[in-house]
Design an enzyme around this catalytic site. Sequence first.
Site, short mmCIF file in Angstrom:
data_model
loop_
_atom_site.label_atom_id
_atom_site.label_comp_id
_atom_site.label_asym_id
_atom_site.label_seq_id
_atom_site.Cartn_x
_atom_site.Cartn_y
_atom_site.Cartn_z
N ARG A 1 43.42 107.36 94.93
CA ARG A 1 42.38 108.20 95.53
C ARG A 1 42.98 109.09 96.62
O ARG A 1 44.09 108.88 97.05
CB ARG A 1 41.29 107.32 96.16
N VAL B 1 49.59 95.91 99.25
CA VAL B 1 50.84 96.32 99.90
C VAL B 1 51.27 95.34 101.00
O VAL B 1 52.43 95.30 101.39
CB VAL B 1 50.76 97.74 100.52
N ASN C 1 51.89 105.47 101.40
CA ASN C 1 50.64 106.17 101.71
C ASN C 1 49.46 105.23 101.92
O ASN C 1 48.54 105.57 102.67
CB ASN C 1 50.34 107.14 100.56
N TYR D 1 44.24 100.89 114.25
CA TYR D 1 44.75 101.96 113.37
C TYR D 1 45.82 102.79 114.08
O TYR D 1 46.89 103.07 113.52
CB TYR D 1 43.56 102.84 112.95
N ALA E 1 47.71 101.92 116.57
CA ALA E 1 48.93 101.10 116.75
C ALA E 1 49.73 101.05 115.45
O ALA E 1 50.96 101.18 115.46
CB ALA E 1 48.55 99.68 117.20
N LYS F 1 49.77 103.28 113.08
CA LYS F 1 50.33 104.60 112.75
C LYS F 1 51.44 105.01 113.71
O LYS F 1 52.40 105.69 113.33
CB LYS F 1 49.21 105.65 112.72
#
Length: 249
Positions: free
Chosen positions: A17, A66, A92, A157, A159, A161
């Site tokens: 997606r 993942v 990704n 999120y 942290a 990234k």
Amino acid sequence: MQADFQGATVLVTGGTRGIGRAIVESFADAGANVAFTFRSSTDAAADLVETLEGQGTEALSLQGDVADLDAAQAHVDAVVEHFGAIDVLVNNAGITRDGLMLRMTEDDWDAVIDTNLKGVFNFCKAAYMPMMRQQSGAIVNISSVVGTTGNAGQTNYAASKAGIVGFSKSLAKELGSRNVTVNVVAPGYVQTDMTDELDDDTQEAILDNVPLDRLAEPHEIAEAVLFLASPAAAYITGHVLHVNGGLSM
Ligand code: NDP
């Protein structure tokens, strides 16, 4: 961009997606053999394989989380066995579990860190040896503008990234002598299922701060990924390419 990936093998995590799908389709359009992973959307995965094969692309879909190192290793092994190499890895896959710190649960923290950051570690670890042996490869990891700016309600999120950036720069230093590059694309806000979840007020507030005055289309992120994976970027490593319409300068 007219990069030529004819004969190259690309693995994209979270390819069913949004941005991941656009990356898969762009590499396929550029001639690559494409493998992609997904977690649960089996129909979308089957549909994508059918579309890719219909246009003459060799495609492989792989289901798994993942956050699971054994699954990541099995996926990379399957790609190398099927296609004979892994030339490009794009990490990704990512999720959000937003909430102010006061209300954020341990589970919200763990889920986001495990998927977004440990997932990147897992796939890089699995691809490390094949790329070392090949003495070539390109890894592109997808971060986010909020990894640089921070964002209330996204401590987990942001942290994850920001962690991707430090991780990627370190790995770039480890793998440089083996002719393997490691770079980061940091998108701003992109029109996908992830941003569809935001209410209208939040979307409007975001747009107020974007000089280009619109969200990105997924293919605009894919363009940046293809560039960093292409021979044109052979001397670029440890770089963070911001694709955010000017949201953060
Ligand atoms: P989507 O929610 O549209 O798609 C996410 C993809 O990741 C899906 O293919 C999904 O698989 C897969 N995925 C999610 N969790 C897992 C998991 N645990 N294991 C395997 N696959 C998983 O996301 P976007 O396209 O919006 O985002 C893609 C990346 O870009 C993410 O890393 C995101 O953080 C980042 N990003 C997105 C921005 C945006 O505005 N959209 C902005 C900045 C960064 P399935 O379909 O099976 O669920």
